[in-house]
Design an enzyme around this catalytic site. Structure first.
Site, PDB file in Angstrom:
ATOM      1  N   ARG A 216      36.307 -29.645  12.657  1.00 32.29           N
ATOM      2  CA  ARG A 216      37.011 -30.746  13.310  1.00 32.29           C
ATOM      3  C   ARG A 216      37.738 -30.213  14.526  1.00 32.29           C
ATOM      4  O   ARG A 216      38.553 -29.293  14.421  1.00 32.29           O
ATOM      5  CB  ARG A 216      37.999 -31.390  12.351  1.00 32.29           C
ATOM      6  CG  ARG A 216      37.260 -31.982  11.151  1.00 32.29           C
ATOM      7  CD  ARG A 216      38.109 -32.933  10.366  1.00 32.29           C
ATOM      8  NE  ARG A 216      37.310 -33.424   9.248  1.00 32.29           N
ATOM      9  CZ  ARG A 216      37.584 -34.482   8.531  1.00 32.29           C
ATOM     10  NH1 ARG A 216      38.665 -35.178   8.790  1.00 32.29           N
ATOM     11  NH2 ARG A 216      36.795 -34.853   7.549  1.00 32.29           N
ATOM     12  N   GLU A 218      40.169 -31.186  16.066  1.00 34.90           N
ATOM     13  CA  GLU A 218      41.512 -31.748  16.196  1.00 34.90           C
ATOM     14  C   GLU A 218      42.369 -30.777  16.997  1.00 34.90           C
ATOM     15  O   GLU A 218      42.466 -29.612  16.655  1.00 34.90           O
ATOM     16  CB  GLU A 218      42.121 -31.957  14.800  1.00 34.90           C
ATOM     17  CG  GLU A 218      41.430 -33.069  14.033  1.00 34.90           C
ATOM     18  CD  GLU A 218      41.632 -32.977  12.515  1.00 34.90           C
ATOM     19  OE1 GLU A 218      41.951 -31.884  12.007  1.00 34.90           O
ATOM     20  OE2 GLU A 218      41.443 -34.014  11.853  1.00 34.90           O
ATOM     21  N   ARG A 224      48.801 -28.087   8.059  1.00 37.21           N
ATOM     22  CA  ARG A 224      47.880 -28.638   7.067  1.00 37.21           C
ATOM     23  C   ARG A 224      46.499 -28.986   7.623  1.00 37.21           C
ATOM     24  O   ARG A 224      45.702 -29.635   6.964  1.00 37.21           O
ATOM     25  CB  ARG A 224      48.507 -29.855   6.393  1.00 37.21           C
ATOM     26  CG  ARG A 224      48.901 -30.949   7.333  1.00 37.21           C
ATOM     27  CD  ARG A 224      49.569 -32.105   6.600  1.00 37.21           C
ATOM     28  NE  ARG A 224      49.365 -33.315   7.345  1.00 37.21           N
ATOM     29  CZ  ARG A 224      49.988 -33.608   8.499  1.00 37.21           C
ATOM     30  NH1 ARG A 224      50.878 -32.777   9.008  1.00 37.21           N
ATOM     31  NH2 ARG A 224      49.715 -34.734   9.130  1.00 37.21           N
ATOM     32  N   HIS A 225      46.237 -28.568   8.860  1.00 38.54           N
ATOM     33  CA  HIS A 225      44.918 -28.796   9.453  1.00 38.54           C
ATOM     34  C   HIS A 225      44.294 -27.475   9.900  1.00 38.54           C
ATOM     35  O   HIS A 225      44.977 -26.643  10.489  1.00 38.54           O
ATOM     36  CB  HIS A 225      45.015 -29.708  10.674  1.00 38.54           C
ATOM     37  CG  HIS A 225      45.308 -31.133  10.347  1.00 38.54           C
ATOM     38  ND1 HIS A 225      46.583 -31.631  10.345  1.00 38.54           N
ATOM     39  CD2 HIS A 225      44.492 -32.153   9.989  1.00 38.54           C
ATOM     40  CE1 HIS A 225      46.543 -32.921  10.007  1.00 38.54           C
ATOM     41  NE2 HIS A 225      45.291 -33.265   9.780  1.00 38.54           N
ATOM     42  N   GLU A 360      47.888 -35.520   1.409  1.00 42.86           N
ATOM     43  CA  GLU A 360      46.563 -36.052   1.066  1.00 42.86           C
ATOM     44  C   GLU A 360      45.618 -34.891   0.821  1.00 42.86           C
ATOM     45  O   GLU A 360      45.485 -34.011   1.665  1.00 42.86           O
ATOM     46  CB  GLU A 360      46.032 -36.905   2.233  1.00 42.86           C
ATOM     47  CG  GLU A 360      44.602 -37.364   1.989  1.00 42.86           C
ATOM     48  CD  GLU A 360      43.888 -37.873   3.254  1.00 42.86           C
ATOM     49  OE1 GLU A 360      44.544 -38.539   4.083  1.00 42.86           O
ATOM     50  OE2 GLU A 360      42.685 -37.599   3.370  1.00 42.86           O
ATOM     51  N   SER A 363      39.882 -38.067   0.019  1.00 44.00           N
ATOM     52  CA  SER A 363      39.686 -39.461   0.391  1.00 44.00           C
ATOM     53  C   SER A 363      38.344 -39.896  -0.144  1.00 44.00           C
ATOM     54  O   SER A 363      37.389 -39.124  -0.115  1.00 44.00           O
ATOM     55  CB  SER A 363      39.627 -39.615   1.916  1.00 44.00           C
ATOM     56  OG  SER A 363      40.895 -39.652   2.457  1.00 44.00           O
ATOM     57  N   ARG A 411      43.442 -27.670   1.205  1.00 39.35           N
ATOM     58  CA  ARG A 411      44.587 -28.556   0.947  1.00 39.35           C
ATOM     59  C   ARG A 411      45.009 -28.468  -0.523  1.00 39.35           C
ATOM     60  O   ARG A 411      46.193 -28.403  -0.847  1.00 39.35           O
ATOM     61  CB  ARG A 411      44.209 -30.000   1.258  1.00 39.35           C
ATOM     62  CG  ARG A 411      44.060 -30.305   2.722  1.00 39.35           C
ATOM     63  CD  ARG A 411      45.355 -30.826   3.304  1.00 39.35           C
ATOM     64  NE  ARG A 411      45.202 -31.117   4.722  1.00 39.35           N
ATOM     65  CZ  ARG A 411      45.027 -32.343   5.214  1.00 39.35           C
ATOM     66  NH1 ARG A 411      45.009 -33.394   4.393  1.00 39.35           N
ATOM     67  NH2 ARG A 411      44.907 -32.528   6.503  1.00 39.35           N
TER      68      ARG A 411
HETATM   69  P1  ATP Z   1      44.392 -36.178   7.480  1.00 38.50           P
HETATM   70  O1  ATP Z   1      44.665 -37.642   7.740  1.00 38.50           O
HETATM   71  O2  ATP Z   1      45.332 -35.581   6.489  1.00 38.50           O
HETATM   72  O3  ATP Z   1      44.266 -35.371   8.725  1.00 38.50           O
HETATM   73  P2  ATP Z   1      41.729 -37.127   7.029  1.00 38.50           P
HETATM   74  O4  ATP Z   1      42.011 -38.415   6.356  1.00 38.50           O
HETATM   75  O5  ATP Z   1      41.358 -37.120   8.467  1.00 38.50           O
HETATM   76  O6  ATP Z   1      42.939 -36.100   6.781  1.00 38.50           O
HETATM   77  P3  ATP Z   1      39.253 -37.010   5.597  1.00 38.50           P
HETATM   78  O7  ATP Z   1      38.330 -37.356   6.711  1.00 38.50           O
HETATM   79  O8  ATP Z   1      39.645 -38.068   4.647  1.00 38.50           O
HETATM   80  O9  ATP Z   1      40.578 -36.369   6.235  1.00 38.50           O
HETATM   81  O10 ATP Z   1      38.660 -35.711   4.884  1.00 38.50           O
HETATM   82  C1  ATP Z   1      38.624 -35.532   3.478  1.00 38.50           C
HETATM   83  C2  ATP Z   1      39.536 -34.409   3.027  1.00 38.50           C
HETATM   84  O11 ATP Z   1      39.257 -33.212   3.737  1.00 38.50           O
HETATM   85  C3  ATP Z   1      41.003 -34.684   3.302  1.00 38.50           C
HETATM   86  O12 ATP Z   1      41.564 -35.472   2.291  1.00 38.50           O
HETATM   87  C4  ATP Z   1      41.579 -33.283   3.331  1.00 38.50           C
HETATM   88  O13 ATP Z   1      41.772 -32.780   2.030  1.00 38.50           O
HETATM   89  C5  ATP Z   1      40.465 -32.469   3.958  1.00 38.50           C
HETATM   90  N1  ATP Z   1      40.656 -32.281   5.400  1.00 38.50           N
HETATM   91  C6  ATP Z   1      40.448 -33.180   6.375  1.00 38.50           C
HETATM   92  N2  ATP Z   1      40.702 -32.683   7.581  1.00 38.50           N
HETATM   93  C7  ATP Z   1      41.093 -31.406   7.386  1.00 38.50           C
HETATM   94  C8  ATP Z   1      41.483 -30.344   8.266  1.00 38.50           C
HETATM   95  N3  ATP Z   1      41.509 -30.494   9.579  1.00 38.50           N
HETATM   96  N4  ATP Z   1      41.805 -29.162   7.716  1.00 38.50           N
HETATM   97  C9  ATP Z   1      41.763 -28.984   6.381  1.00 38.50           C
HETATM   98  N5  ATP Z   1      41.406 -29.939   5.503  1.00 38.50           N
HETATM   99  C10 ATP Z   1      41.069 -31.141   5.997  1.00 38.50           C
HETATM  100 MG    MG Z   2      41.441 -39.128   4.497  1.00 40.19          MG
END
Ligand code: ATP
Ligand code: MG
Length: 437
Positions: A216, A218, A224-225, A360, A363, A411
């Site tokens: 990602r 981001e 936490r990312h 979180e 999902s 996470r």
């Molecule tokens: P957040 O809103 O907390 O950034 P998200 O809703 O974008 O997460 P999802 O697309 O739902 O993330 O991805 C499923 C799972 O993968 C998340 O619940 C989380 O545990 C994990 N995850 C998502 N993005 C990341 C990241 N950048 N780094 C580490 N773990 C991640």
């Molecule tokens: Mg999510």
């Protein structure tokens, strides 16, 4: 030459080795030279042991040992002697020492020093950082957790699959994708296996899981990312609704939590006691969650997603109820990706997030399996169905009702082990600033 570098790990040595020859191997953690006697602390993956060398008996060996820089790698063959004064109850009196690798001096960071080492120094020298037992403990527990997840899913009829990580278009239409040059075209690194695991539901494989890497782009740097992270993803067909998926998720979490609880030694090193958890997990609807949050002074409007502050408050409310894990369900449709199944009213969705102590960690949802509705939702979300043709095709020739989740491994570990930075849970983190090592 020593015939075998290692016949025993430090921990495997007990009564029956006393007065026998053993070979041990590892890193020289410490050397104490008292002039006539030297104590060498040797570290292997199981712990440490003491090699004791008397100068008057073994002059040459003595000189060899005391001249070694710390963290050099050696193999020692010698007699194991009981010694109550030594921590493990024995010591090794060396007959032969083979130096396998001499360490440079000075070390970029210490292995045993308790004084705080800077985060950046640790991660610049991650191979040394990983020699520390509290760091190794995280990865031993991680191994246990992944193994338990895999076993649980296999036991429940899921088969392990691997989907492409180089993809032509965004899974969720997001902008957070890394571009890669793919011959004459631009491709992307997968942010999730979403579209592929759904397509597999059209094959009759019914229940699949994948444990893999996701990317990602981001830009924000948070604790936490990660820009490269790992996840357990599942997809299952012939579900009645999202509750079937939630049950699989909570039972999987229950099993892996309990698997982690068996890692007594590692938990001890980390000074953590893991409480017992129970299933089913608490379920809170999005609407109730908003009410609970606004009662605590937040100002969330219906239709907004929760940020880290809200997630934190929710976690604290749950902690008061002694709930480590909790689901938030029935999110507004507009907060969720296009493939999420709407409720009959088209305002809410058949979705859920799994929270753990204010974060979180997963999902999931029931997905849309009706192709007309799916195309409608793609368009409503501002995406072009033509970009999703190969995915949408899988819905035209027989697609059962299905759903699944994505569960972030780092996470989960972060919350399990109460680490305050997600980077602690991955060997070589990738973030905005870090691409090496
Ligand atoms: P957040 O809103 O907390 O950034 P998200 O809703 O974008 O997460 P999802 O697309 O739902 O993330 O991805 C499923 C799972 O993968 C998340 O619940 C989380 O545990 C994990 N995850 C998502 N993005 C990341 C990241 N950048 N780094 C580490 N773990 C991640
Ligand atoms: Mg999510």
């Amino acid at each position: 030459m020593i015939e075998k570098y290692r016949t025993h790990y430090s921990k495997d040595i007990g009564e029956k080795e006393y007065n026998n020859m053993v070979s041990v191997a590892g890193w020289v953690e410490d050397i104490r030279n008292l002039g006539s006697i030297a104590f060498v602390i040797l570290r292997d993956r199981m712990g440490t042991l003491q090699v004791t060398c008397l100068k008057k008996d073994k002059k040459e060996l003595f000189e060899k040992l005391v001249s070694l820089p710390r963290e050099s790698v050696i193999s020692v063959r010698g007699v194991c002697k009981r010694n109550k004064k030594v921590r493990n109850g024995y010591e090794i009196l060396p007959e032969k020492v083979e130096v396998l690798s001499v360490s440079d001096k000075p070390l970029p960071m210490g292995v045993v020093d308790k004084t705080g080492i800077e985060f950046e120094t640790r991660f610049d020298n991650r191979f040394i950082d990983l020699r520390r037992k509290e760091v190794q403990a995280v990865f031993k527990i991680r191994d246990k957790v992944i193994d338990a997840a895999r076993n649980f899913l296999r036991k429940n009829g899921f088969i392990e699959v691997h989907t492409p990580k180089i993809i032509a278009s965004a899974s969720e239409g997001g902008t957070d994708l890394f571009k890669v040059e793919y011959f004459e075209r631009i491709a992307f690194l997968a942010q999730s296996p979403q579209l592929y695991k759904q397509m597999l539901m059209a094959t009759g494989l019914d229940r699949v899981f994948e444990i893999a890497w996701y990317f990602r782009a981001e830009k924000h740097n948070t604790t936490r990312h990660l820009n490269e992270s790992t996840a357990v993803d599942i997809e299952m067909a012939f579900i009645k609704d999202e509750k079937d998926v939630m049950r699989v998720l909570e039972n999987m979490v229950f099993e892996i939590w309990n698997a982690a609880r068996t890692c007594e030694e590692e938990l001890n090193v980390l000074d953590i006691e893991l409480e017992k958890i129970r299933v089913p997990f608490r379920r809170i609807t999005y609407d109730d969650a908003i009410e609970m949050l606004n009662e605590q002074g937040h100002r969330i409007k219906w239709g907004e997603d929760f940020g880290s502050k809200e997630e934190g408050t929710l976690g604290r409310i749950m902690e008061e109820e002694k709930k480590v894990f909790y689901f938030v369900t029935n999110y507004p449709l507009e907060t969720k990706p296009f493939y999420t199944m709407p409720q009959e009213d088209m305002r809410y969705s058949r979705s859920f997030d799994l929270g753990c102590k204010g974060l979180e960690i997963a999902s999931g949802s029931q997905r849309i399996h009706d192709k007309k509705l799916l195309i409608e939702r793609v368009e409503k979300c501002g995406l072009n169905p033509r970009d999703f043709e190969s995915y949408l095709k899988a819905f035209r020739y027989g697609m059962p009702p299905h759903g699944g989740f994505g569960f972030g491994i780092e996470r989960f570990l972060m919350q399990l082990l109460r680490l305050n930075n997600i980077r602690e849970c991955i060997l070589f983190p990738r973030d905005r600033n870090r691409l090496t090592p």
